[in-house]
Design a protein around this motif. Sequence first.
Motif, PDB file in Angstrom:
ATOM      1  N   VAL A 304       0.911  -1.248  -0.030  1.00  0.00           N
ATOM      2  CA  VAL A 304      -0.143  -0.008   0.015  1.00  0.00           C
ATOM      3  C   VAL A 304       0.713   1.209  -0.025  1.00  0.00           C
ATOM      4  O   VAL A 304       1.878   1.395   0.875  1.00  0.00           O
ATOM      5  N   ILE A 305       0.637   2.090  -0.920  1.00  0.00           N
ATOM      6  CA  ILE A 305       1.549   3.183  -1.177  1.00  0.00           C
ATOM      7  C   ILE A 305       0.829   4.622  -0.492  1.00  0.00           C
ATOM      8  O   ILE A 305      -0.252   4.743  -1.078  1.00  0.00           O
ATOM      9  N   HIS A 306       1.294   5.235   0.568  1.00  0.00           N
ATOM     10  CA  HIS A 306       0.406   6.152   1.036  1.00  0.00           C
ATOM     11  C   HIS A 306       1.067   7.720   0.429  1.00  0.00           C
ATOM     12  O   HIS A 306       0.127   8.405   0.136  1.00  0.00           O
ATOM     13  N   GLU A 307       2.238   7.864   0.248  1.00  0.00           N
ATOM     14  CA  GLU A 307       2.815   9.186  -0.315  1.00  0.00           C
ATOM     15  C   GLU A 307       4.126   8.846  -0.861  1.00  0.00           C
ATOM     16  O   GLU A 307       4.871   7.915  -0.667  1.00  0.00           O
ATOM     17  N   SER A 308       4.442  10.091  -1.796  1.00  0.00           N
ATOM     18  CA  SER A 308       5.914   9.789  -2.372  1.00  0.00           C
ATOM     19  C   SER A 308       6.439  11.115  -2.359  1.00  0.00           C
ATOM     20  O   SER A 308       5.613  12.230  -2.488  1.00  0.00           O
ATOM     21  N   TRP A 309       7.824  11.047  -2.724  1.00  0.00           N
ATOM     22  CA  TRP A 309       8.580  12.229  -2.996  1.00  0.00           C
ATOM     23  C   TRP A 309       9.528  11.735  -4.235  1.00  0.00           C
ATOM     24  O   TRP A 309      10.347  11.019  -4.315  1.00  0.00           O
TER      25      TRP A 309
END
Length: 446
Positions: A304-309
């Motif tokens: 599960v991907i919540h946020e990214s930079w």
Amino acid sequence: MKNYPPEFKADAVALYESGPDATIRSVAADLGINPETLRNWVRAVGASRPRGRYQSTDGRPLHSGAMYQPAGPHASATPALAPAAPVASPAATALAPVSPTPAPVPSRPERRARSAARAQADTTALIAHAVQDEAERAGGDEEAALKALIKRAIPDVMHLFNETRATARYDYTAYPALPDILKKPSKKDPDQIWEARPKFHHPGYSLKVPGDVKVTALDVNAAYLSALKCWLPIGKLEHSTGSDGVDPKRSGVHLITPAPWAHPHLPDPIGDRDEPGALWVTNATLRLLQRLSGPKHGLTDTPVIHESWTSGATENFLDALRKLLSAARDEAIENNDTLTLEYVKAMYSKFISTMGESIHNREMVRPDWMHIIHSQAYANLWGKAYKASTAGLDVVAMMGTDELHVTGDWRKVFPEGRGVSQMKVKHGEGKATGEYTVGTVGAVGR
């Protein structure tokens, strides 16, 4: 990135313009700054003049750690003019016969390949000259020469990096602002990015239990050098939520919740961690998890991907440097040249370890790259463990970036040797080294 006062910049540009034979690299070396930094200053003020010749290799560096070296003491500052050739009269001039078949024009890929080969030959020669220089300085004392080479490894590898990027599309000197997640809270606190470092031991085998299961400890050659082939973000890292920042042509860091790992006979691709839950990982780790959750492997659920930079990325940013150092390493092994081999190892290992926030390398500030390369090395090792497992070998242990312990005939799975794509038996202290035996604990399942 280091800030220089305007007076220093103006003096540096003036020094470049004042000498007819001064070059960007020679002036930068004299001042102890990055050549690309000086080049940007020259462009900013619009300075323009014919470039002089730069020279290299005669045994004495311009400064401690510089790889370009000045001409000998008898070299002339201005090249001597050749005597004028006599001018032929029109009547005496004979026209050269014209070939009915025009000479073939090399294709663009051919010209590019030739140019790359010449550039690699030139930069490889810099490594040889550096080793020769320090060996001569040490008067035959190999230990002293190696100590001097390791000391200059960082500026030297940065110089090689600049050379491999001389005609490249991307300019690494334009450092973007970094998000807080890539900054260490303090010197004592650990990094906030989890690199998935493994420390795996198969639960079905034990050194403490008598047994006759033969295990071989294997060493992955130049693991960090191979990991330079990875997807690195080039531009400013942009924030996104969910899976919006995940794309094959983007890279960076991601806050994810990985799925549980249900295969005790294989290392967990997320590494060995103390607490479950969400964590920041690099793009190299995420790519591995996505492959393992795909239809080809089906070993785990999609994280599960919540946020990214992330930002736009390329897989080839460090490839020229990787190939250069790999070629120098291979040649050193072939020639049994321990001095060059250790020097090359120091260059690529220090290049990676100091490209983040390090006082030892002020020319590069990319902690995201450092974390990604580390994680790529662990991901590469996991791939070798999986290859061994699918070939019928049991993975008894996997540690760090380069240590893999397996049962069975490993030579049927991996080529043996010291090359970058090969593996060799790992010898060291303790019982679990070289070839050793273990006992089984319960049922060894797969």
